[in-house]
Design a protein around this motif. Structure first.
Motif, mmCIF file in Angstrom:
data_model
loop_
_atom_site.group_PDB
_atom_site.id
_atom_site.type_symbol
_atom_site.label_atom_id
_atom_site.label_comp_id
_atom_site.label_asym_id
_atom_site.label_seq_id
_atom_site.Cartn_x
_atom_site.Cartn_y
_atom_site.Cartn_z
ATOM 1 N N VAL A 9 0.844 -1.195 0.000
ATOM 2 C CA VAL A 9 0.000 0.000 0.000
ATOM 3 C C VAL A 9 0.880 1.245 0.000
ATOM 4 N N ARG A 10 1.911 1.230 0.836
ATOM 5 C CA ARG A 10 2.808 2.395 0.904
ATOM 6 C C ARG A 10 3.503 2.640 -0.434
ATOM 7 N N ILE A 11 3.988 1.578 -1.045
ATOM 8 C CA ILE A 11 4.695 1.738 -2.326
ATOM 9 C C ILE A 11 3.732 2.204 -3.411
ATOM 10 N N ARG A 12 2.512 1.727 -3.388
ATOM 11 C CA ARG A 12 1.530 2.153 -4.402
ATOM 12 C C ARG A 12 1.240 3.656 -4.304
ATOM 13 N N ARG A 13 1.463 4.235 -3.145
ATOM 14 C CA ARG A 13 1.291 5.689 -2.989
ATOM 15 C C ARG A 13 2.231 6.470 -3.902
#
Length: 86
Positions: A9-13
Motif C-alpha cells: 500500500v505504501r509503495i503504491r502511494r
C-alpha cells in the motif's frame, strides 16, 4: 519511522507523484537504475526495498517540509527581513 500500513500500500502511494513526473532521477547512476528497475517490476519483482525506502524518504521529507512551513507561519517570519534575495 513507523510504518502502520502494508508495504504494498505504501509503495503504491508513489504512483501519483511518479505518474505526474513529480520525482526525477539522475541518469547514468547505478543506484537510480536499480531503483527504477524495482519500481517498474513492482509488485511482481523479486525486490522492493528501493521503492519502500523511497516512499519512507518522501514521507519524512513531507513531514519536515510541513513542519518548517508551520514554524515559519507561527513565527511570522516570511523572509521579508532577509538580505540574500534579489
Amino acid at each position: 519511522i513507523e510504518n502502520r500500513l502494508n508495504k504494498n500500500v505504501r509503495i503504491r502511494r508513489l504512483g501519483a507523484p511518479l505518474s505526474k513526473r513529480k520525482l526525477r532521477f539522475l541518469r547514468d547512476n547505478p543506484s537510480n537504475e536499480l531503483l527504477i528497475e524495482q519500481l517498474q517490476a513492482f509488485p511482481c519483482g523479486a525486490h522492493d526495498d528501493g521503492p519502500d525506502a523511497l516512499e519512507m524518504a518522501l514521507r519524512v521529507l513531507t513531514a519536515l517540509t510541513e513542519n518548517a512551513v508551520a514554524e515559519t507561519f507561527s513565527r511570522g517570519d516570511f523572509g521579508a527581513n532577509r538580505t540574500d534575495f534579489y
